[in-house]
Design an enzyme around this catalytic site. Structure first.
Site, PDB file in Angstrom:
ATOM      1  N   GLU A 210      46.460  41.446  36.382  1.00 55.01           N
ATOM      2  CA  GLU A 210      47.759  40.697  37.189  1.00 55.01           C
ATOM      3  C   GLU A 210      48.768  39.490  36.564  1.00 55.01           C
ATOM      4  O   GLU A 210      48.745  38.774  36.749  1.00 55.01           O
ATOM      5  CB  GLU A 210      46.899  39.816  38.206  1.00 55.01           C
ATOM      6  CG  GLU A 210      46.443  40.398  39.283  1.00 55.01           C
ATOM      7  CD  GLU A 210      45.912  39.909  40.786  1.00 55.01           C
ATOM      8  OE1 GLU A 210      45.693  38.927  40.312  1.00 55.01           O
ATOM      9  OE2 GLU A 210      44.567  40.747  41.752  1.00 55.01           O
ATOM     10  N   GLU A 328      42.372  46.893  42.559  1.00 59.26           N
ATOM     11  CA  GLU A 328      41.331  45.727  42.558  1.00 59.26           C
ATOM     12  C   GLU A 328      41.988  46.368  44.369  1.00 59.26           C
ATOM     13  O   GLU A 328      43.355  46.099  44.410  1.00 59.26           O
ATOM     14  CB  GLU A 328      41.975  44.443  42.256  1.00 59.26           C
ATOM     15  CG  GLU A 328      41.086  43.344  43.132  1.00 59.26           C
ATOM     16  CD  GLU A 328      40.684  42.266  42.100  1.00 59.26           C
ATOM     17  OE1 GLU A 328      40.716  42.741  40.711  1.00 59.26           O
ATOM     18  OE2 GLU A 328      41.026  41.405  43.556  1.00 59.26           O
TER      19      GLU A 328
END
Length: 460
Positions: A210, A328
């Site tokens: 991220e 994810e």
């Protein structure tokens, strides 16, 4: 896993019963005293419109320690990679139940704060709660002995592993708020070499978590990230130069940003990056008291269509050989919500992407038979997986296998939550060929179709 097999059989039987009820023309409308509305589904079995990978169903294991808490609740227990009870037979059998082997992605928010195997006077310290640090924890360390234990578990369970590397090591803050400078891969290289020398089989090495676009906690520019991916590829090629097949090079493990992802893909070239991964948390925070309303709202479920289609278009237009994964997906961030993301209702979000079963109907391209009512209900029961598959996503990694309030398994007992059976049904029944489906009648029912697993012909 005899108990799980029995429960799976009961679930299948229950789904057939509910399918019969839901599939009766006008049953729902009649119950409400309304005229029946016609509903028509057509499956075009003449050609596949997309394809998943053999490892489409995937789950994650995270780094969160027991004192990771959200909204006053500490939902991770001892489910983190440094604490997980690898001797638990229920956990072992839950992974073993998947054949072909279950793909496990190891990573998460603390991934970019993990160092590997310190020794010679340098302590390998665990994560320590610190509110002033990114993500609320200090830097942690993976002892090599624990890495040995984890790999022993992966070998016993048959799992295929993608490991997320620390991509922030060596970087410095820049005036624009991003993290700059080249990735210091010295510590990561030591882990990769140790892993290869031990003979541990790693399916892929993923760089960072991220850090794309605006980032979560930290961000890295796409130009620098591309250079770092190129460095990782060179490292993997060197370490595994004598191996007939090398681990995949995977990046960036973040939220899709059109311009950022485009620059990464273009600057890494057509054949260097194996997999482009993005994350899905489209329901908002776990504390949202309207989560169930969102899960049951078709417009919310449709919100991810543009992300999947834009990424598919990007990969096709640039000519890269890289494929798309959801690396994810927990739906609701900050560990989900108890009695929602770990309950049956969450299957309307998770399985809708997964959903759609074919191979039950002995017909040609228009599938109109009683057995297909199971298909309709399963599509309603299971949207994220079906949607992702329709846009050529090769793997879809659920956050998490265990841990938080969105685990496929209960955090304490490892007993399956409802979505575990959704994942297992998909894995056992659904093939890689995705078929075109049209459905009219109501937007409350989704229809997705695949050829059955191990089917030799395109037409189901």
């Amino acid at each position: 896993m005899a108990a799980a097999g029995t429960q799976l059989g009961r679930l299948l039987g229950g789904l057939w019963f509910l399918a019969a009820l839901l599939g009766r023309p006008g049953a729902t409308a009649a119950a409400a005293g309304q005229p029946a509305a016609p509903a028509v589904a057509a499956v075009d079995g003449r050609r596949a419109v997309a394809a998943t990978g053999e490892d489409f169903v995937c789950a994650t294991l995270d780094w969160w320690p027991p004192d990771k808490c959200d909204y006053g609740t500490c939902a991770w227990g001892r489910a983190g990679l440094l604490n997980l009870d690898l001797s638990n037979k229920v956990l072992l059998n839950a992974v073993r139940a998947f054949s072909p082997p279950l793909l496990l992605r190891l990573g998460g928010s603390l991934q970019d704060k993990v160092m590997y195997g310190y020794g010679a006077g340098r302590p390998c310290a665990p994560f320590v709660r610190n509110a002033s640090e990114m993500h609320g924890f200090s830097q942690g360390c993976l002892p090599l002995r624990r890495w040995d234990d984890l790999n022993a578990f992966f070998r016993r369970s048959g799992a295929k592993v993608v490991f997320g590397l620390n991509a922030l090591n060596g970087r410095v803050p820049l005036p624009d708020g991003s993290m700059g400078g080249p990735w210091d891969y010295t510590n990561a290289a030591s882990l990769i070499r140790y892993t290869a020398n031990k003979g541990y089989r790693i399916h892929g090495w993923e760089l960072g978590n991220e850090l794309s676009g605006t980032g979560v906690g930290a961000r890295v520019g796409a130009d620098q990230y591309a250079a770092d991916v190129i460095a990782l590829k060179a490292l993997v090629d060197d370490v595994y130069r004598s191996e007939p097949s090398k681990p995949l090079v995977v990046a960036p493990g973040g939220f899709f940003d059109q311009a950022w992802f485009t620059e990464l893909v273009v600057k890494t070239g057509p054949d260097l990056l194996s997999v482009v991964t993005h994350h899905v948390y489209n329901l908002g925070p776990g504390r949202d008291t309207h989560l169930i309303d969102k899960i049951l709202d078709p417009s919310t479920l449709d919100g991810m269509v543009s992300t999947f289609s834009d990424l598919q278009r990007l990969l096709k237009s640039t000519g890269t050989s890289a494929v798309a994964w959801v690396g994810e997906a927990g739906g609701a961030y900050n560990s989900g919500r108890h009695l929602v993301t770990d309950a049956f209702v969450f299957s309307f979000w998770y399985a809708d992407e997964l959903s759609g079963v074919s191979g039950f109907c002995g017909c040609s391209w228009i599938c109109v038979c009683f057995e297909c009512f199971f298909f309709f209900f399963f599509a309603r029961f299971l949207d994220q997986l079906g949607m992702a598959a329709r846009f050529d996503t090769k793997s879809y990694c659920r956050q998490s296998l265990v841990g938080g309030n969105y685990g496929l398994l209960n955090t304490t007992t490892f007993q399956p939550n409802p979505d575990y059976y959704s994942a297992l049904l998909w894995h056992r029944l659904m093939g890689t060929k995705v078929l075109a489906v049209t459905f009219s009648g109501t937007n409350k029912i989704r229809a997705y179709a695949h050829c059955a697993r191990d089917s030799e012909s395109l037409c189901c």
